[in-house]
Write an enzyme that holds these catalytic residues in place. Structure first.
Site, mmCIF file in Angstrom:
data_model
loop_
_atom_site.group_PDB
_atom_site.id
_atom_site.type_symbol
_atom_site.label_atom_id
_atom_site.label_comp_id
_atom_site.label_asym_id
_atom_site.label_seq_id
_atom_site.Cartn_x
_atom_site.Cartn_y
_atom_site.Cartn_z
ATOM 1 N N LYS A 1 49.678 59.465 54.892
ATOM 2 C CA LYS A 1 49.893 59.181 56.484
ATOM 3 C C LYS A 1 51.499 58.708 56.679
ATOM 4 C CE LYS A 1 49.236 57.479 60.460
ATOM 5 N NZ LYS A 1 48.119 56.432 60.676
ATOM 6 N N LYS B 1 56.082 49.358 62.487
ATOM 7 C CA LYS B 1 55.488 48.975 61.264
ATOM 8 C C LYS B 1 55.269 49.767 60.295
ATOM 9 C CE LYS B 1 51.258 49.226 60.926
ATOM 10 N NZ LYS B 1 50.238 49.928 60.403
#
Length: 288
Positions: free
Chosen positions: A172, A240
């Protein structure tokens, strides 16, 4: 039909839970915000609980879909967290995007209780979550993956077992690097076109038919040219994710200049009023 749990009923978790319900399963849910529970109050197969621990006592497989590493840790191990209710033989599938290093630690702590954990972050955004077409990148024991794959297939279409614990989170992070750097590349190309007095819409149309064509040029390029930054994926969340990438770069002593630069630019935007805008708002930085 299975007894499933799902913690985190936000922009991604809510449609995931609804898809599991539509497939006929009982879904035990918990959310911190009362408003997030509204779609489940009158559903005959949804069971609302007052804590993650209560969900864990009823479910054989629990999905978690929350924002960041500390949120996952709190859901798992905080007061009335899942660890207080999980039984040996249960499985936790974390579909959040968090640190791979932390994921391995969490999996080890759960294994001591006889609980399996998979990290299974997703790509595809809210639309993919609603349509059940997410791309799911999975880390963990392959036999656990094969056991729970039928439930993952309700949520996504491209489901890949990448490797051991943490491998899904690494995949990811790679996804977010490619997306972030490509958004920046599209933004720079359209800025270059405008500076030379050439219509960016025509440039985008031309590039879509060639080797530079991509979903990001198609979707994010359109956002940039229209100035519509309604979020498909918020800048604050992309920033983030790139902080997770930055930590991995430091851990491994890597030099990834493009990823590092775009991460810094996203972080700068995340500290402004554009934090809730789509991350294609990177385009605006180039006009300042």
């Amino acid at each position: 039909m299975a007894q499933l749990g799902l913690i985190g009923l936000g922009i991604m978790g809510r449609p995931m839970a609804l898809n599991l319900l539509a497939a006929g399963h009982t879904v035990h849910v918990y959310a911190r915000r009362e408003a997030a529970l509204a779609p489940f109050r009158d559903h005959p197969q949804a069971v609302i609980h007052a804590s993650p621990a209560e969900v864990a006592r009823q479910a054989e497989v629990v999905f978690t879909v929350v924002s960041d590493t500390p949120d996952v840790e709190a859901v798992l191990f905080g007061p009335q967290g899942l660890a207080e209710g999980l039984r040996a033989g249960a499985t936790v599938i974390d579909m959040s995007t968090i640190s791979a290093t932390a994921t391995r630690e969490f999996a080890s702590r759960l294994a001591a209780q006889g609980v399996d954990m998979l990290d299974a972050p997703v790509s595809g955004g809210e639309v993919g979550a609603i349509q059940g077409t997410l791309s799911i990148m999975v880390g963990g024991r392959v036999e656990v993956f094969e056991r729970v794959k039928p439930w993952l297939e309700i949520l996504g279409k491209n489901i890949v077992h990448v490797g051991e614990q943490g491998a899904g989170q690494v995949a990811k992070a790679c996804n977010q690097v490619v997306v972030a750097v490509t958004i920046e590349a599209v933004a720079e190309a359209l800025t270059f076109a405008a500076a030379h007095g050439v219509d960016g819409n025509r440039v985008r149309e031309a590039l879509l038919g060639g080797f530079a064509g991509s979903r990001i040029l198609e979707i994010h390029g359109k956002r940039m040219l229209s100035g519509d930054y309604t979020p498909g994926f918020k800048t604050s969340l992309h920033a983030k994710d790139m902080r997770i990438v930055a930590a991995g770069i430091t851990e491994q002593g890597l030099r990834l200049p493009c990823a590092s630069l775009v991460g810094e630019r996203l972080q700068a935007l995340a500290e402004t009023s554009d934090a809730e805008s789509d991350s294609s708002v990177l385009f605006k930085l180039l006009s300042h």
